[in-house]
Design a protein around this motif. Structure first.
Motif, PDB file in Angstrom:
ATOM      1  N   UNK A 166      -0.393   3.036  -9.356  1.00  0.00           N
ATOM      2  CA  UNK A 166       0.887   3.679  -9.688  1.00  0.00           C
ATOM      3  C   UNK A 166       2.018   3.193  -8.779  1.00  0.00           C
ATOM      4  N   UNK A 167       1.666   2.495  -7.720  1.00  0.00           N
ATOM      5  CA  UNK A 167       2.708   1.951  -6.836  1.00  0.00           C
ATOM      6  C   UNK A 167       2.653   0.430  -6.898  1.00  0.00           C
ATOM      7  N   UNK A 168       3.759  -0.242  -6.582  1.00  0.00           N
ATOM      8  CA  UNK A 168       3.787  -1.699  -6.728  1.00  0.00           C
ATOM      9  C   UNK A 168       4.711  -2.372  -5.714  1.00  0.00           C
ATOM     10  N   UNK A 169       4.426  -3.641  -5.503  1.00  0.00           N
ATOM     11  CA  UNK A 169       5.367  -4.514  -4.804  1.00  0.00           C
ATOM     12  C   UNK A 169       6.239  -5.171  -5.863  1.00  0.00           C
ATOM     13  N   UNK A 170       7.521  -5.280  -5.587  1.00  0.00           N
ATOM     14  CA  UNK A 170       8.437  -5.931  -6.520  1.00  0.00           C
ATOM     15  C   UNK A 170       9.325  -6.900  -5.753  1.00  0.00           C
ATOM     16  N   UNK A 171       9.299  -8.160  -6.181  1.00  0.00           N
ATOM     17  CA  UNK A 171      10.133  -9.168  -5.524  1.00  0.00           C
ATOM     18  C   UNK A 171      11.595  -8.938  -5.877  1.00  0.00           C
ATOM     19  N   UNK A 172      12.460  -9.381  -5.002  1.00  0.00           N
ATOM     20  CA  UNK A 172      13.889  -9.228  -5.237  1.00  0.00           C
ATOM     21  C   UNK A 172      14.488 -10.605  -5.544  1.00  0.00           C
ATOM     22  N   UNK A 173      14.144 -11.097  -6.726  1.00  0.00           N
ATOM     23  CA  UNK A 173      14.690 -12.406  -7.065  1.00  0.00           C
ATOM     24  C   UNK A 173      13.946 -13.060  -8.204  1.00  0.00           C
ATOM     25  N   UNK A 174      14.514 -14.112  -8.707  1.00  0.00           N
ATOM     26  CA  UNK A 174      13.924 -14.878  -9.796  1.00  0.00           C
ATOM     27  C   UNK A 174      13.111 -16.024  -9.193  1.00  0.00           C
ATOM     28  N   UNK A 203       4.781  -4.947 -19.041  1.00  0.00           N
ATOM     29  CA  UNK A 203       5.989  -5.725 -19.292  1.00  0.00           C
ATOM     30  C   UNK A 203       6.178  -6.877 -18.323  1.00  0.00           C
ATOM     31  N   UNK A 204       5.363  -6.909 -17.297  1.00  0.00           N
ATOM     32  CA  UNK A 204       5.501  -7.937 -16.272  1.00  0.00           C
ATOM     33  C   UNK A 204       4.455  -9.028 -16.480  1.00  0.00           C
ATOM     34  N   UNK A 205       4.848 -10.277 -16.298  1.00  0.00           N
ATOM     35  CA  UNK A 205       3.850 -11.347 -16.359  1.00  0.00           C
ATOM     36  C   UNK A 205       4.242 -12.499 -15.452  1.00  0.00           C
ATOM     37  N   UNK A 206       3.378 -12.710 -14.471  1.00  0.00           N
ATOM     38  CA  UNK A 206       3.566 -13.882 -13.615  1.00  0.00           C
ATOM     39  C   UNK A 206       2.962 -15.057 -14.375  1.00  0.00           C
ATOM     40  N   UNK A 254       7.969 -16.429 -13.779  1.00  0.00           N
ATOM     41  CA  UNK A 254       7.586 -15.092 -14.214  1.00  0.00           C
ATOM     42  C   UNK A 254       8.401 -14.731 -15.444  1.00  0.00           C
ATOM     43  N   UNK A 255       7.825 -13.888 -16.331  1.00  0.00           N
ATOM     44  CA  UNK A 255       8.566 -13.490 -17.528  1.00  0.00           C
ATOM     45  C   UNK A 255       9.660 -12.492 -17.191  1.00  0.00           C
ATOM     46  N   UNK A 256       9.529 -11.819 -16.063  1.00  0.00           N
ATOM     47  CA  UNK A 256      10.571 -10.880 -15.659  1.00  0.00           C
ATOM     48  C   UNK A 256      11.306 -11.425 -14.450  1.00  0.00           C
ATOM     49  N   UNK A 261       3.549  -6.684  -8.558  1.00  0.00           N
ATOM     50  CA  UNK A 261       2.084  -6.559  -8.510  1.00  0.00           C
ATOM     51  C   UNK A 261       1.762  -5.154  -8.031  1.00  0.00           C
ATOM     52  N   UNK A 262       0.992  -4.408  -8.852  1.00  0.00           N
ATOM     53  CA  UNK A 262       0.672  -3.033  -8.455  1.00  0.00           C
ATOM     54  C   UNK A 262      -0.528  -2.986  -7.499  1.00  0.00           C
ATOM     55  N   UNK A 263      -1.495  -3.905  -7.689  1.00  0.00           N
ATOM     56  CA  UNK A 263      -2.608  -4.005  -6.743  1.00  0.00           C
ATOM     57  C   UNK A 263      -3.047  -5.454  -6.641  1.00  0.00           C
ATOM     58  N   UNK A 264      -3.216  -5.901  -5.422  1.00  0.00           N
ATOM     59  CA  UNK A 264      -3.658  -7.281  -5.158  1.00  0.00           C
ATOM     60  C   UNK A 264      -4.958  -7.190  -4.358  1.00  0.00           C
ATOM     61  N   UNK A 265      -6.082  -7.599  -4.990  1.00  0.00           N
ATOM     62  CA  UNK A 265      -7.403  -7.403  -4.379  1.00  0.00           C
ATOM     63  C   UNK A 265      -8.035  -8.729  -3.992  1.00  0.00           C
TER      64      UNK A 265
END
Ligand code: CA
Length: 286
Positions: A166-174, A203-206, A254-256, A261-265
């Motif tokens: 439910x939580x995520x990292x979000x980059x600030x840029x294209x 909706x997100x796709x790297x 990335x498409x967005x 990324x909500x979880x990176x394992x």
């Protein structure tokens, strides 16, 4: 009475002869019995010697089996591990662990006294139907320190390894080849892993990325032979195992606008979580 002894002495002489023969016969009999005992005892001693050497070979083989159990459960070794010509006590052992291809494996240990080149005794011990489960692989990211090229608002890098989708990292840029975005994990110390899985919000796709590893956190190289598997929002990447402290996902498309990324394992797919020792234990001697 003229003092002569009675002539019945001769009669007694016959009796005496018969007694001598009987005594001789008894003597011969006793000698045969005694010889028989000597032969029997001598055979027993020989047999006891052979049994002792066989027993030694058996326990040397058991030592190899115990070593394999320890290697797989405690020492972090994977199935396929083995060692040969290891000196132990009165002999040497060679032990192998083999995957049976059905989630079970077999340990085979052979003991030799005094050695496998010119053995006096050999014993083979097999332990079968040992099962492993890899369902509970340890996610190494959970204890790692996350960092990133950038982040937006509350979507900090540590949200990518907090164990919650439910939580995520979000980059600030294209992201682009000239201006990549990345999310890195510092495992704290060099650790072995060969799999990364990242979960993306709807909706997100790297679309273009590389998994990279580093031993110092500054010089990076792409992992070898990556194979991507996409299952819903989760992308899993398997690659040749590396043993390093740092790794990251290096995103160039990335498409967005802001990849998230909500979880990176991070996993070591060869990790054996638990071992159930087999029911069947077979000892073969030869
Ligand atoms: Ca999260």
């Amino acid at each position: 009475m003229n003092g002569h002894r009675k002539p019945s002495l001769d009669l007694r002489g016959e009796e005496k002869g018969a007694a001598l023969i009987a005594a001789f016969a008894v003597l011969v009999g006793l000698t045969i019995i005694a010889l028989a005992f000597v032969v029997m005892v001598s055979d027993d001693i020989k047999n006891a010697g052979a049994e002792l050497i066989d027993a030694k070979a058996y326990y040397v083989a058991e030592a190899g089996l115990a070593k394999a159990r320890w290697a797989l459960t405690t020492d972090g070794q994977s199935v396929g591990w083995g060692e040969s010509d290891i000196s132990f006590g009165a002999g040497t052992y060679t032990v192998t662990t083999a995957d049976n291809g059905d989630s079970t494996y077999t340990i085979v240990s052979e003991g030799y006294v005094p050695n496998d080149t010119n053995p006096v005794a050999k014993r083979r011990v097999e332990e079968r139907n040992i099962s492993t489960t890899t369902s509970g692989l340890t996610n190494l990211s959970l204890t790692a320190t996350a960092s990133a090229s950038s982040y937006k608002g509350v979507d900090t890098p540590d949200k990518a390894n907090d164990g919650q989708t439910s939580t995520k990292w979000r980059a600030n840029g294209v992201p682009s080849a000239g201006s990549p975005e990345w999310l890195a994990m510092d495992l704290g110390s060099a650790q072995t892993f060969d799999r990364v899985a990242f979960d993306e919000p709807p909706g997100n796709k790297i679309t273009t990325y590389q998994i990279q590893s580093s031993s110092n956190g500054t010089s990076w190289s792409a992992v070898s032979n990556p194979v991507e598997t996409i299952n819903g929002s989760v992308t899993t990447v398997d690659f040749d195992a590396v043993t390093v402290r740092y790794q990251r996902i290096y995103i160039t498309a990335s498409t967005r606008t802001d990849p998230s990324i909500s979880e990176y394992e991070t996993y070591n797919s060869n990790e054996i979580q638990s071992i159930i020792l087999g029911q069947g234990k077979f000892v073969t001697s030869w």
